[in-house]
Design an enzyme around this catalytic site. Structure first.
Site, mmCIF file in Angstrom:
data_model
loop_
_atom_site.group_PDB
_atom_site.id
_atom_site.type_symbol
_atom_site.label_atom_id
_atom_site.label_comp_id
_atom_site.label_asym_id
_atom_site.label_seq_id
_atom_site.Cartn_x
_atom_site.Cartn_y
_atom_site.Cartn_z
ATOM 1 C CB THR B 41 27.587 -33.343 13.796
ATOM 2 O OG1 THR B 41 28.692 -33.315 12.907
ATOM 3 C CG2 THR B 41 27.259 -34.769 14.173
ATOM 4 C CG HIS B 49 21.141 -37.342 0.982
ATOM 5 N ND1 HIS B 49 19.853 -36.902 0.814
ATOM 6 C CD2 HIS B 49 21.700 -36.516 1.905
ATOM 7 C CE1 HIS B 49 19.646 -35.837 1.583
ATOM 8 N NE2 HIS B 49 20.753 -35.591 2.264
#
Lengths: 411, 479
Positions: B41, B49
């Site tokens: 992370t 995306h």
């Protein structure tokens, strides 16, 4: 509306303030981001300051106090713990502190004296891990001299700038072992006297043409790999050497802090990373002056004070109504001479030009010419990038000048 | 006895905790590091995306498209920086053009909206600094950028404000079935929980094995990045991809939500899950590939470089499974994991509910959280109001990013509390600017020591043995 606002209360800002006062300015305000006046001198507890200016060897805080005392005696207004956030082209300053909150004020003249910062490790892209124990030399100096804590016990220093050399000695005196000072270039960027007094006197090896190629360690630095570099400064694989250590200090260059100069629209010089100035240290924005390490990085604080006096007096003249003349004599350099300050001359009076060379040269002749006419030349046995040089050009010599060129010849 | 224990405080664990926070449940998040958002992370491309890349019908495709649609309002609710800047997959030859056409088809089948292929002229209008050799591009206007660690900090913060517990430095080393659930233990502590969710990133296969599930493996794939100064953040406005290969989406160039320019990642399979070293080869690859797309990229403006690990699962798809009742894996969450994360959280909770977790809505639930950067973005008048109430907001500590003492104190005291220098950095941006903490580091260490009530020499960079100083100086000892 304030007559003169000085951004930064380090050696440059203090010296400029006193000079402006001496020249008749009474409404002066110094904005200082730190708790105390003095700037970086506060943490420079070693001696060697003031030799040129006062003929004695002072520590950083002693040198700063000479100026601060005068400022207090004169009763000049200082706002400490005050950070300037913005400076506009028409000289509106936005700043913040705990008492006033975020405030704005209009200045008639401004002197930029924000100093410089150290180049960080990110700019170097050294391979390996990112553990604790990597500090710029100045941060280590602050931890030791201001906070009273030792950053580590086994040290490698990358870069032989003056702060790195000073910290090699300082950490040794605190009981740490400095295993090596690595310098990418074939020569040191620091003062010759610091190499003697900080490295040689303590048997600390200076590895010229060496760099750190990898950092090891998960939580804390466990070691570094150093390697010799070739003439293109590329590491030579076979010369890799692992040095166990818990600390890596970086002394890899100083960058003038010109973020505010940029917001004010001041023209900057790519060689100095500071403002382009005339002999009065006036920038491309009328009424905005610059001096000290924000203008170009100095080796000695004595020269910072000297330069700031020029800016202080000139700011007073500007406030008195005098304007920069229409004269514009640019100063060009040949590459062997990396830069000059000032970069432009706008008045026909005696001017001392400060300059730095781009490499170590022996037995050189430095020539100042106007077109084909040689104005003056000067011979030196040795010049180095780490030592600032000066020449003084007289008003007479400038009489018919149109463009000055500084050249360096190896004899 | 907890209702749900979440292993791993990354973005998937964080959003799962956030989604559970609206129900009347006793939740605990376990994290082996000293702070949240410390694994994949922390170091990834920070991209939402659009969803044209994953194979149609896969869990990746389904959850990516759904997650990306949820992301904007989620970030708004949590006060997390998000910008829908659109993305471009740029083609340099006819082979690339074929791939781009197939990506367009794939995207349409996955349900991605507004996708289109654009020609050189349109491309140059959108991104004038791109290389002249760029021929065409797939333009996905729904692509976005986000701050993944901020998202994680905010979601876990919200969950904690609603009663969830966070236990850092809790490395799970055994999971045993017990009456009504599981016993989850570290070397020093043991918890009971009815349900256990495995969100352990690159270590999720090892956690699954502790629970007796050996059905998958995770191998780490390294990705190195270079981050450039904010001066460079507007060189491109879209996220610029190359056409993808088997190893990933190639070296991308993207602005970040904070205004920097990010280059990377490389893609190298490695055996060691703790190896986050950058390499000379990595730098060289990033530099060469970035220059192909953006010839003017000013590498001298680099302010830092870093490395992250992708959790590549052995099945090729996300592994969201329940090998036994009450135990759920969320594993193999590689790209588009961040984009999918809000949908993954939903999917997990749906699985838990089907296994008998009773979801009773809390009456006092607040889905929002004030942004961490409230002060920075306030007007002059608002700032002055805040400073009058608390003068700490008038004192700048980090001069490069303009971060005040007040904001640093907030980071130390708000959920989840920052306990080390890097924690302050991720919450406030202090030390993230040009000097990289050179000026403010020692002062922030002082604030941490004071507020946490620990000695100065115990302050760490990122927990564990990452101490910043080794003791007092000779003079310091006398004081």
């Amino acid at each position: 509306m304030r007559d003169l606002v000085i951004i930064g209360g380090g050696p440059a800002g203090m010296s400029a303030a006193i000079a402006a006062y001496e020249s008749g300015v009474r409404d002066i305000l110094i904005l200082e981001r730190d708790e105390h006046l003095g700037g970086i001198l506060q943490q420079c507890i070693h001696n060697g300051f003031g030799l040129h200016k006062f003929g004695e060897e002072l520590t950083g805080p002693e040198y700063a106090w000479k100026y601060e005392k005068t400022i207090r005696q004169l009763g000049l207004e200082v706002k400490q713990n005050t950070m300037v956030l913005d400076l506009s082209e028409d000289k509106v300053i936005t700043a913040t502190n705990q008492d006033d909150g975020v405030f704005q004020l209009q200045a008639r003249a401004v002197i930029l004296a924000m100093g410089c910062r150290e180049r960080s490790k990110g700019a170097l892209n050294i391979a390996g891990s990112r553990p604790a124990g990597i500090y710029s030399a100045g941060t280590a100096q602050k931890l030791i001299n201001m906070k009273g804590y030792l950053p580590g016990r086994n040290v490698v220093i990358l870069g032989s700038g003056d702060i790195g050399l000073i910290m090699a000695r300082r950490m040794t005196l605190e009981g740490a072992k400095v295993h090596a000072v690595c310098e990418l270039m074939p020569y040191s960027g620091g003062l010759a006297r610091n190499i003697e007094q900080c490295l040689h006197d303590f048997d600390i090896p200076l590895k010229l043409s060496h760099t750190v190629v990898e950092i090891h360690g998960k939580d804390r630095v466990e070691g570094v790999t150093v390697a010799q570099v070739d003439e293109n400064r590329k590491p030579i694989w076979e010369t890799r050497e692992y040095i166990p250590c818990d600390t890596l200090l970086l002394s890899v260059g100083l960058i003038p802090e010109n973020e505010l100069s940029k917001t004010a629209g001041v023209d900057l010089c790519s060689a100095t990373n500071g403002a382009v100035v005339d002999q009065d240290r006036q920038t491309s924005v009328a009424g905005v002056f610059a001096c000290g390490n924000v203008l170009h990085v100095h080796d000695l604080v004595d020269f910072v004070s000297q330069e700031a006096e020029i800016a202080g007096h000139a700011a007073a003249e500007y406030l008195g109504g005098s304007q920069a003349g229409s004269l514009k004599i640019p100063i060009r350099t040949d590459g062997k001479i990396r830069y000059t300050v000032p970069q432009i001359i706008t008045a026909k009076k005696d001017v001392t030009v400060y300059f730095r060379v781009s490499n170590v040269y022996q037995n050189v002749k430095i020539t100042v010419s106007d077109a084909d006419k040689v104005l003056l030349s000067k011979k030196k046995r040795k010049v180095a990038p780490g030592e600032m040089e000066t020449v003084t050009i007289t008003g007479e010599q400038l009489e018919n000048a149109t463009e000055l060129t500084f050249t360096l010849e190896v004899m | 006895m907890y209702d749900v224990v979440i292993i791993g405080a990354g973005v998937v664990g964080g959003l799962t905790a956030y989604t559970l926070a609206k129900y009347d449940l006793k939740v605990c998040i376990l994290e082996k590091e000293n702070d949240v958002a410390m694994g994949s992370t922390k170091a990834n491309s920070a991209i939402v995306h659009a969803g044209f890349d994953a194979a149609p019908g896969s869990l990746k495709a389904q959850l990516n498209v759904r997650g990306a649609k949820m992301m904007k309002s989620l970030c708004q609710a949590l006060g997390v920086k998000y910008r829908q800047n659109g993305s471009l997959v740029v083609g340099f030859d006819e082979d690339d053009r074929k791939v781009i056409t197939s990506l367009l088809e794939r995207g349409k089948r996955n349900g991605v909206e507004q996708l289109q292929v654009i020609d050189k002229q349109q491309l140059q209008q959108l991104e004038p600094n791109l290389s002249d050799n760029a021929l065409c591009a797939l333009w996905a206007p729904t692509g976005a950028i986000v701050c993944p660690y901020e998202l994680t900090i905010a979601s876990i913060g919200n969950a904690m404000d609603h009663g969830a517990e966070l236990k850092c430095n809790f490395a799970v080393n055994s999971i045993t079935e017990a009456e009504d659930g599981y016993l989850v233990a570290s070397e020093t502590e043991q918890l009971r929980s009815r349900f256990v969710i495995n969100c352990a990133g690159v270590y999720s296969d090892e956690i699954a094995k502790l629970a007796g599930d050996s059905s998958f493996d995770i191998h780490p794939r390294k990705g190195e990045y270079i981050l450039l100064d904010k001066e460079c953040g507007s060189l491109v406005s879209h996220t610029i991809f190359r056409v993808p290969s088997k190893m990933g989406k190639g070296i991308l160039i993207t602005p970040t939500v904070d205004g920097n320019l990010l280059l990377g990642p490389t893609s190298v399979d490695i055996p060691d899950k703790s190896n986050k070293n950058t390499s000379e080869a990595g730098f060289a690859e990033i530099i060469a590939k970035s220059r192909e797309s953006l010839p003017s990229v000013p590498l001298g403006k680099a302010i830092t470089s870093f490395c992250g690990l992708r959790s590549v699962g052995s099945t090729g798809d996300f592994i969201i499974t329940s090998p036994k009742k009450g135990f759920v894996n969320a594993a193999g969450i590689e790209s588009p994991g961040l984009s999918a994360s809000p949908a993954i959280a939903e999917y997990i909770i749906d699985m838990l509910e089907k296994q008998g977790l009773v979801l009773t809505a809390k009456s006092d639930y607040i889905p929002t959280r004030p942004p961490m950067h409230t002060f920075r973005e306030a007007s002059l008048e608002e700032k002055n109001k805040i400073i009058r109430k608390n003068p700490a907001y008038g004192k700048i500590i980090c001069r490069c990013e303009g971060i005040t003492e007040g904001e640093i104190l907030d980071a130390i005291h708000c959920n989840p509390q920052a306990r080390d220098l890097d924690g302050i950095k991720r919450r406030t941006r202090a030390q993230m600017g040009r000097c990289q903490g050179g000026f403010c580091g020692p002062s922030i260490m002082e604030l941490l020591a004071r507020e946490l009530g620990i000695p100065y020499e115990s302050v760490t960079k990122s927990g564990g043995a990452s101490v910043l100083t080794v003791g007092k100086t000779k003079g310091g000892q006398q004081v």
